[in-house]
Write a protein that holds these residues in place. Structure first.
Motif, PDB file in Angstrom:
ATOM      1  N   UNK A   1     -10.750 -11.712  -1.861  1.00  0.00           N
ATOM      2  CA  UNK A   1      -9.241 -12.657  -2.248  1.00  0.00           C
ATOM      3  C   UNK A   1      -8.175 -11.817  -2.626  1.00  0.00           C
ATOM      4  N   UNK A   2      -8.072 -10.498  -2.452  1.00  0.00           N
ATOM      5  CA  UNK A   2      -6.906  -9.878  -2.605  1.00  0.00           C
ATOM      6  C   UNK A   2      -6.440  -9.354  -1.477  1.00  0.00           C
ATOM      7  N   UNK A   3      -5.233  -9.950  -1.082  1.00  0.00           N
ATOM      8  CA  UNK A   3      -4.505  -9.237  -0.100  1.00  0.00           C
ATOM      9  C   UNK A   3      -2.942  -9.384  -0.283  1.00  0.00           C
ATOM     10  N   UNK A   4      -2.096  -8.671   0.483  1.00  0.00           N
ATOM     11  CA  UNK A   4      -0.809  -8.578   0.282  1.00  0.00           C
ATOM     12  C   UNK A   4      -0.318  -7.745   1.861  1.00  0.00           C
ATOM     13  N   UNK A   5       0.964  -8.088   1.706  1.00  0.00           N
ATOM     14  CA  UNK A   5       1.586  -7.646   3.030  1.00  0.00           C
ATOM     15  C   UNK A   5       2.598  -6.606   2.951  1.00  0.00           C
ATOM     16  N   UNK A   6       2.489  -5.487   3.942  1.00  0.00           N
ATOM     17  CA  UNK A   6       3.302  -4.436   3.957  1.00  0.00           C
ATOM     18  C   UNK A   6       3.939  -4.332   5.098  1.00  0.00           C
ATOM     19  N   UNK A   7       5.322  -4.446   4.907  1.00  0.00           N
ATOM     20  CA  UNK A   7       6.416  -4.170   6.204  1.00  0.00           C
ATOM     21  C   UNK A   7       6.674  -2.992   6.641  1.00  0.00           C
ATOM     22  N   UNK A   8       6.397  -2.515   7.854  1.00  0.00           N
ATOM     23  CA  UNK A   8       6.645  -1.325   8.382  1.00  0.00           C
ATOM     24  C   UNK A   8       7.798  -1.225   9.483  1.00  0.00           C
ATOM     25  N   UNK A   9       8.608  -0.190   9.342  1.00  0.00           N
ATOM     26  CA  UNK A   9       9.647  -0.235  10.096  1.00  0.00           C
ATOM     27  C   UNK A   9      10.168   1.413  10.345  1.00  0.00           C
ATOM     28  N   UNK A 196      -4.294   5.777   0.846  1.00  0.00           N
ATOM     29  CA  UNK A 196      -4.999   5.590  -0.528  1.00  0.00           C
ATOM     30  C   UNK A 196      -4.486   4.690  -1.336  1.00  0.00           C
ATOM     31  N   UNK A 197      -2.873   4.871  -1.674  1.00  0.00           N
ATOM     32  CA  UNK A 197      -2.132   3.929  -2.486  1.00  0.00           C
ATOM     33  C   UNK A 197      -2.207   2.304  -2.366  1.00  0.00           C
ATOM     34  N   UNK A 198      -2.278   2.363  -0.974  1.00  0.00           N
ATOM     35  CA  UNK A 198      -2.307   0.811  -0.838  1.00  0.00           C
ATOM     36  C   UNK A 198      -3.553   0.098  -1.018  1.00  0.00           C
ATOM     37  N   UNK A 199      -4.575   1.033  -0.889  1.00  0.00           N
ATOM     38  CA  UNK A 199      -6.081   0.391  -1.175  1.00  0.00           C
ATOM     39  C   UNK A 199      -6.177   0.346  -2.567  1.00  0.00           C
ATOM     40  N   UNK A 200      -5.495   1.189  -3.475  1.00  0.00           N
ATOM     41  CA  UNK A 200      -5.706   0.810  -4.795  1.00  0.00           C
ATOM     42  C   UNK A 200      -4.951  -0.028  -5.432  1.00  0.00           C
ATOM     43  N   UNK A 201      -4.158  -0.630  -4.621  1.00  0.00           N
ATOM     44  CA  UNK A 201      -2.962  -1.748  -5.313  1.00  0.00           C
ATOM     45  C   UNK A 201      -3.694  -2.897  -5.734  1.00  0.00           C
ATOM     46  N   UNK A 202      -3.568  -3.631  -6.590  1.00  0.00           N
ATOM     47  CA  UNK A 202      -4.058  -4.934  -6.846  1.00  0.00           C
ATOM     48  C   UNK A 202      -3.131  -6.026  -6.815  1.00  0.00           C
ATOM     49  N   UNK A 203      -2.305  -5.896  -6.271  1.00  0.00           N
ATOM     50  CA  UNK A 203      -1.277  -7.074  -5.986  1.00  0.00           C
ATOM     51  C   UNK A 203      -1.582  -7.953  -4.640  1.00  0.00           C
ATOM     52  N   UNK A 204      -1.568  -9.109  -4.512  1.00  0.00           N
ATOM     53  CA  UNK A 204      -2.135  -9.694  -3.329  1.00  0.00           C
ATOM     54  C   UNK A 204      -1.150 -10.963  -3.174  1.00  0.00           C
TER      55      UNK A 204
END
Length: 231
Positions: A1-9, A196-204
């Motif tokens: 249930x933990x998912x968030x969006x990352x914008x890449x540019x 690794x940083x993004x995998x450890x993040x708990x924001x969703x």
């Protein structure tokens, strides 16, 4: 249930495709806005007929597909035509992106990367991103790579770079920076650390997505009820 969006540019010739390739190797979910933009103007999509109605059949190739070069010549010389095209394609692009985001949400991904070339220029989608990532390259290296890659003269390459928001400005807006000025292996190590940083993040972001789906569903239900009452 933990998912968030990352914008890449990034910027032209900054090496974003190199970073995306590494992310895909790592098994990351990457949604490419450019690929979707090309898909939604194919003949079987809604946007296709709207574009033909607005710009005429002279923009079509012999096989019926849109001649991207002919259409590009029109929109780059006429800003109002560019705005018209954007008003047709952007809603369809966003719908396709949302479909893919929901797919990855259901599959249980921790985060989804949205590869959006003009993320910082338009600034409309950054509010949905938990983090933003810029693929950076120092200006002299960027210029040299662009000239070598596209076979351009210095003046031509500089003109293309001038048409974009400078990477130095974009880096002030990004959460993370991948410096691709050096060797590929150095860039790869940076991407591994980012992953690794993004995998450890708990924001969703799942609550926002669910809320959006509920609102869309209610809107559709209201429309059906209204049609029933009218008929």
């Amino acid at each position: 249930s933990r998912m968030f969006l990352v914008g890449l540019s990034g910027g032209i010739a900054s090496g974003k495709s190199t970073v995306v390739a590494v992310l895909r190797e790592l098994g990351c979910a990457v949604i490419d806005a450019d690929v979707i933009a090309r898909e939604v103007v194919q003949p079987h999509f809604k946007a296709y007929q709207q574009i033909v109605n607005s710009f005429g059949t002279e923009i079509l190739l012999e096989n019926g597909e849109i001649n991207r070069q002919a259409l590009g010549n029109i929109i780059f010389s006429q800003p109002e035509k560019r705005q018209l095209l954007n008003s047709i394609t952007h809603p369809e692009i966003q719908k396709e992106m949302l479909k893919q985001i929901l797919k990855y949400f259901v599959l249980g991904y921790h985060y989804v990367i949205l590869d959006i070339p003009l993320l910082f220029e338009t600034n409309r989608l950054t509010k949905f991103m938990k983090y933003t990532v810029l693929v950076y390259c120092d200006p002299p290296t960027q210029l040299a790579r662009l000239m070598r890659r596209d076979g351009l003269a210095r003046a031509e390459a500089e003109a293309r770079l001038a048409a974009q928001l400078p990477l130095e400005e974009k880096r002030r807006l990004a959460t993370y920076i991948i410096d691709n000025s050096g060797e590929r292996e150095g860039t790869r190590r940076q991407v591994l650390r980012l992953h690794a940083c993004l995998e450890d993040s708990l924001h969703f972001l799942w609550a926002r997505l669910v809320a959006g789906a509920v609102i869309a569903g209610l809107g559709g239900l209201g429309y059906l009820l209204l049609r029933r009452l009218i008929s």
